[in-house]
Design a protein around this motif. Structure first.
Motif, PDB file in Angstrom:
ATOM      1  N   ILE A 107      64.177  -9.461  56.618  1.00  7.59           N
ATOM      2  CA  ILE A 107      64.300  -8.586  57.786  1.00  7.59           C
ATOM      3  C   ILE A 107      63.071  -7.714  58.011  1.00  7.59           C
ATOM      4  CG2 ILE A 107      66.814  -8.524  57.818  1.00  7.59           C
ATOM      5  CD1 ILE A 107      66.634  -5.788  56.455  1.00  7.59           C
ATOM      6  N   SER A 108      62.158  -7.681  57.052  1.00  9.01           N
ATOM      7  CA  SER A 108      60.945  -6.885  57.222  1.00  9.01           C
ATOM      8  C   SER A 108      59.922  -7.699  58.007  1.00  9.01           C
ATOM      9  CB  SER A 108      60.366  -6.479  55.871  1.00  9.01           C
ATOM     10  OG  SER A 108      61.239  -5.569  55.241  1.00  9.01           O
ATOM     11  N   VAL A 109      59.457  -7.120  59.108  1.00  4.80           N
ATOM     12  CA  VAL A 109      58.502  -7.793  59.983  1.00  4.80           C
ATOM     13  C   VAL A 109      57.350  -6.840  60.253  1.00  4.80           C
ATOM     14  CG1 VAL A 109      58.160  -8.845  62.267  1.00  4.80           C
ATOM     15  CG2 VAL A 109      60.346  -9.153  61.062  1.00  4.80           C
TER      16      VAL A 109
ATOM     17  N   VAL B 246      42.115  -7.919  58.713  1.00  9.95           N
ATOM     18  CA  VAL B 246      43.195  -7.091  59.255  1.00  9.95           C
ATOM     19  C   VAL B 246      42.625  -5.730  59.640  1.00  9.95           C
ATOM     20  CG1 VAL B 246      45.400  -5.977  58.760  1.00  9.95           C
ATOM     21  CG2 VAL B 246      44.934  -8.266  57.861  1.00  9.95           C
ATOM     22  N   LYS B 247      42.749  -5.409  60.933  1.00  6.39           N
ATOM     23  CA  LYS B 247      42.285  -4.106  61.413  1.00  6.39           C
ATOM     24  C   LYS B 247      43.366  -3.052  61.209  1.00  6.39           C
ATOM     25  CE  LYS B 247      41.103  -4.009  65.765  1.00  6.39           C
ATOM     26  NZ  LYS B 247      40.597  -3.822  67.127  1.00  6.39           N
ATOM     27  N   LYS B 248      44.624  -3.438  61.487  1.00  8.47           N
ATOM     28  CA  LYS B 248      45.729  -2.486  61.432  1.00  8.47           C
ATOM     29  C   LYS B 248      47.026  -3.256  61.217  1.00  8.47           C
ATOM     30  CE  LYS B 248      48.063   0.870  64.407  1.00  8.47           C
ATOM     31  NZ  LYS B 248      48.198   1.335  65.774  1.00  8.47           N
ATOM     32  N   CYS B 249      47.961  -2.631  60.511  1.00 10.97           N
ATOM     33  CA  CYS B 249      49.280  -3.229  60.300  1.00 10.97           C
ATOM     34  C   CYS B 249      50.343  -2.192  60.613  1.00 10.97           C
ATOM     35  CB  CYS B 249      49.422  -3.716  58.857  1.00 10.97           C
ATOM     36  SG  CYS B 249      51.054  -4.391  58.485  1.00 10.97           S
ATOM     37  N   THR B 250      51.335  -2.606  61.381  1.00 11.49           N
ATOM     38  CA  THR B 250      52.462  -1.748  61.725  1.00 11.49           C
ATOM     39  C   THR B 250      53.753  -2.466  61.366  1.00 11.49           C
ATOM     40  OG1 THR B 250      51.212  -0.893  63.614  1.00 11.49           O
ATOM     41  CG2 THR B 250      53.595  -0.506  63.617  1.00 11.49           C
ATOM     42  N   MET B 251      54.626  -1.788  60.649  1.00 13.06           N
ATOM     43  CA  MET B 251      55.941  -2.370  60.360  1.00 13.06           C
ATOM     44  C   MET B 251      56.792  -2.260  61.621  1.00 13.06           C
ATOM     45  SD  MET B 251      55.896  -3.631  57.332  1.00 13.06           S
ATOM     46  CE  MET B 251      57.627  -3.968  57.039  1.00 13.06           C
ATOM     47  N   LEU B 252      57.259  -3.398  62.112  1.00 14.47           N
ATOM     48  CA  LEU B 252      58.102  -3.417  63.312  1.00 14.47           C
ATOM     49  C   LEU B 252      59.569  -3.245  62.943  1.00 14.47           C
ATOM     50  CD1 LEU B 252      56.483  -6.384  65.271  1.00 14.47           C
ATOM     51  CD2 LEU B 252      56.081  -3.926  65.575  1.00 14.47           C
TER      52      LEU B 252
ATOM     53  N   GLU C 255      54.508 -11.180  61.372  1.00 16.30           N
ATOM     54  CA  GLU C 255      54.835 -11.866  60.131  1.00 16.30           C
ATOM     55  C   GLU C 255      56.088 -11.289  59.491  1.00 16.30           C
ATOM     56  OE1 GLU C 255      50.061 -12.546  59.375  1.00 16.30           O
ATOM     57  OE2 GLU C 255      51.153 -11.267  57.974  1.00 16.30           O
ATOM     58  N   ARG C 256      56.911 -12.201  58.921  1.00 19.55           N
ATOM     59  CA  ARG C 256      58.170 -11.810  58.283  1.00 19.55           C
ATOM     60  C   ARG C 256      58.075 -12.053  56.776  1.00 19.55           C
ATOM     61  NH1 ARG C 256      61.751 -15.645  60.291  1.00 19.55           N
ATOM     62  NH2 ARG C 256      61.152 -16.918  58.512  1.00 19.55           N
ATOM     63  N   LEU C 257      58.567 -11.091  55.997  1.00 24.23           N
ATOM     64  CA  LEU C 257      58.629 -11.223  54.544  1.00 24.23           C
ATOM     65  C   LEU C 257      59.813 -12.125  54.195  1.00 24.23           C
ATOM     66  CD1 LEU C 257      57.556 -10.333  51.765  1.00 24.23           C
ATOM     67  CD2 LEU C 257      59.136  -8.397  51.894  1.00 24.23           C
ATOM     68  N   ASP C 258      59.530 -13.271  53.553  1.00 27.65           N
ATOM     69  CA  ASP C 258      60.576 -14.250  53.240  1.00 27.65           C
ATOM     70  C   ASP C 258      61.019 -14.232  51.784  1.00 27.65           C
ATOM     71  OD1 ASP C 258      60.606 -15.276  55.866  1.00 27.65           O
ATOM     72  OD2 ASP C 258      58.917 -16.588  55.408  1.00 27.65           O
ATOM     73  N   LYS C 259      60.110 -13.874  50.887  1.00 30.84           N
ATOM     74  CA  LYS C 259      60.455 -13.838  49.466  1.00 30.84           C
ATOM     75  C   LYS C 259      59.569 -12.807  48.798  1.00 30.84           C
ATOM     76  CE  LYS C 259      61.022 -16.668  45.357  1.00 30.84           C
ATOM     77  NZ  LYS C 259      61.032 -18.013  44.799  1.00 30.84           N
ATOM     78  N   PHE C 260      60.177 -12.067  47.872  1.00 31.16           N
ATOM     79  CA  PHE C 260      59.438 -11.063  47.129  1.00 31.16           C
ATOM     80  C   PHE C 260      60.063 -10.966  45.748  1.00 31.16           C
ATOM     81  CE2 PHE C 260      58.858  -6.780  45.557  1.00 31.16           C
ATOM     82  CZ  PHE C 260      57.493  -6.583  45.735  1.00 31.16           C
ATOM     83  N   ASP C 261      59.268 -11.177  44.708  1.00 28.89           N
ATOM     84  CA  ASP C 261      59.769 -11.093  43.342  1.00 28.89           C
ATOM     85  C   ASP C 261      58.754 -10.322  42.505  1.00 28.89           C
ATOM     86  OD1 ASP C 261      60.435 -11.565  40.614  1.00 28.89           O
ATOM     87  OD2 ASP C 261      61.485 -13.407  41.177  1.00 28.89           O
TER      88      ASP C 261
ATOM     89  N   ILE D  35      48.828  -6.919  46.491  1.00 31.67           N
ATOM     90  CA  ILE D  35      49.546  -8.002  47.165  1.00 31.67           C
ATOM     91  C   ILE D  35      50.947  -7.575  47.575  1.00 31.67           C
ATOM     92  CG2 ILE D  35      50.570 -10.298  46.826  1.00 31.67           C
ATOM     93  CD1 ILE D  35      48.124 -10.932  45.101  1.00 31.67           C
ATOM     94  N   ARG D  36      51.629  -6.836  46.720  1.00 36.12           N
ATOM     95  CA  ARG D  36      53.037  -6.500  46.951  1.00 36.12           C
ATOM     96  C   ARG D  36      53.245  -5.560  48.143  1.00 36.12           C
ATOM     97  NH1 ARG D  36      55.667  -2.212  45.402  1.00 36.12           N
ATOM     98  NH2 ARG D  36      57.418  -3.380  44.547  1.00 36.12           N
ATOM     99  N   ARG D  37      52.172  -4.936  48.624  1.00 31.05           N
ATOM    100  CA  ARG D  37      52.291  -3.996  49.735  1.00 31.05           C
ATOM    101  C   ARG D  37      52.275  -4.750  51.061  1.00 31.05           C
ATOM    102  NH1 ARG D  37      48.894   1.177  49.583  1.00 31.05           N
ATOM    103  NH2 ARG D  37      50.381   1.603  51.245  1.00 31.05           N
ATOM    104  N   PHE D  38      53.411  -5.296  51.409  1.00 32.44           N
ATOM    105  CA  PHE D  38      53.563  -6.069  52.645  1.00 32.44           C
ATOM    106  C   PHE D  38      53.148  -5.244  53.859  1.00 32.44           C
ATOM    107  CE2 PHE D  38      56.289  -7.833  56.106  1.00 32.44           C
ATOM    108  CZ  PHE D  38      55.761  -9.113  56.121  1.00 32.44           C
ATOM    109  N   GLU D  39      53.368  -3.944  53.776  1.00 23.10           N
ATOM    110  CA  GLU D  39      53.047  -3.054  54.901  1.00 23.10           C
ATOM    111  C   GLU D  39      51.558  -2.690  54.960  1.00 23.10           C
ATOM    112  OE1 GLU D  39      53.045  -0.252  51.533  1.00 23.10           O
ATOM    113  OE2 GLU D  39      54.155  -2.077  52.000  1.00 23.10           O
TER     114      GLU D  39
END
Length: 179
Positions: free
Chosen positions: A72-74, A58-64, A90-96, A45-49
């Motif tokens: 700021i991570s999108v 999800v076919k592919k994910c690219t960090m923009l 998608e933007r990462l809003d909270k991570f703990d 789960i923690r691997r936003f990328e």
């Protein structure tokens, strides 16, 4: 479900999944038990990328933008064919890492999920689930013009339910393969 467990789940939802819906929004919370160690489940789960580690749509994910920093991570997700979208931004809003909480918002794409926000949390449940992990994912989203709240929630619940079942299947299979 016993009353003690129900009360505990309601407390978790209230503290970490409490979102106020406006009149043009709908939302829900889904719960999945997972028979795998919390660190293993959280490692996916923690691997936003890398949401395709367990999300089958999800076919592919690219960090923009960004490298995992909150706000700021999108990421840009290419969705598998057959769904009514090709791209989701998608933007990462909270991570703990300590509380096992990840929250993201959809900020663009070619779909109808406007103002979508999702929170997923993991909880160890020794007493009620014999050491299994409880994953809770809640969301809120605008109801598109021409749609009902029921249809919008049904669509989102289907996707999230598939993702949570896939998370359980993937991690439980990883545990079996390690033994």
């Amino acid at each position: 479900m016993d009353l003690k467990l129900l009360t505990k789940l309601q407390a978790m939802l209230k503290s970490l999944h409490n979102s106020k819906l406006s009149s043009n929004q709908c939302g829900s919370s889904l719960v999945q038990t997972i028979d795998a160690p919390l660190p293993l489940v959280w490692s996916l789960i923690r691997r936003f990328e890398y949401p395709q580690g367990y999300k089958r749509f999800v076919k592919k994910c690219t960090m923009l933008v960004g490298d995992g920093a909150i706000g700021i991570s999108v990421r840009e997700i290419m969705v598998t064919s057959g769904l009514p979208a090709r791209v989701s931004v998608e933007r990462l809003d909270k991570f703990d890492d300590d509380k096992h909480v990840l929250k993201f918002s959809i900020v663009g794409g070619d779909h109808r999920l406007l103002n979508y926000s999702s929170t997923i949390t993991l909880h160890e449940e020794e007493e009620n689930f014999a050491g299994k992990i409880v994953a809770i994912e809640s969301y809120l989203v605008d109801i598109p013009a021409g749609s009902s709240g029921e249809d919008t929630c049904s669509f989102a619940n289907t996707i999230i339910g598939c993702n949570l079942r896939s998370l359980a299947k993937t991690t439980e299979e990883m545990v079996r393969m390690a033994h």
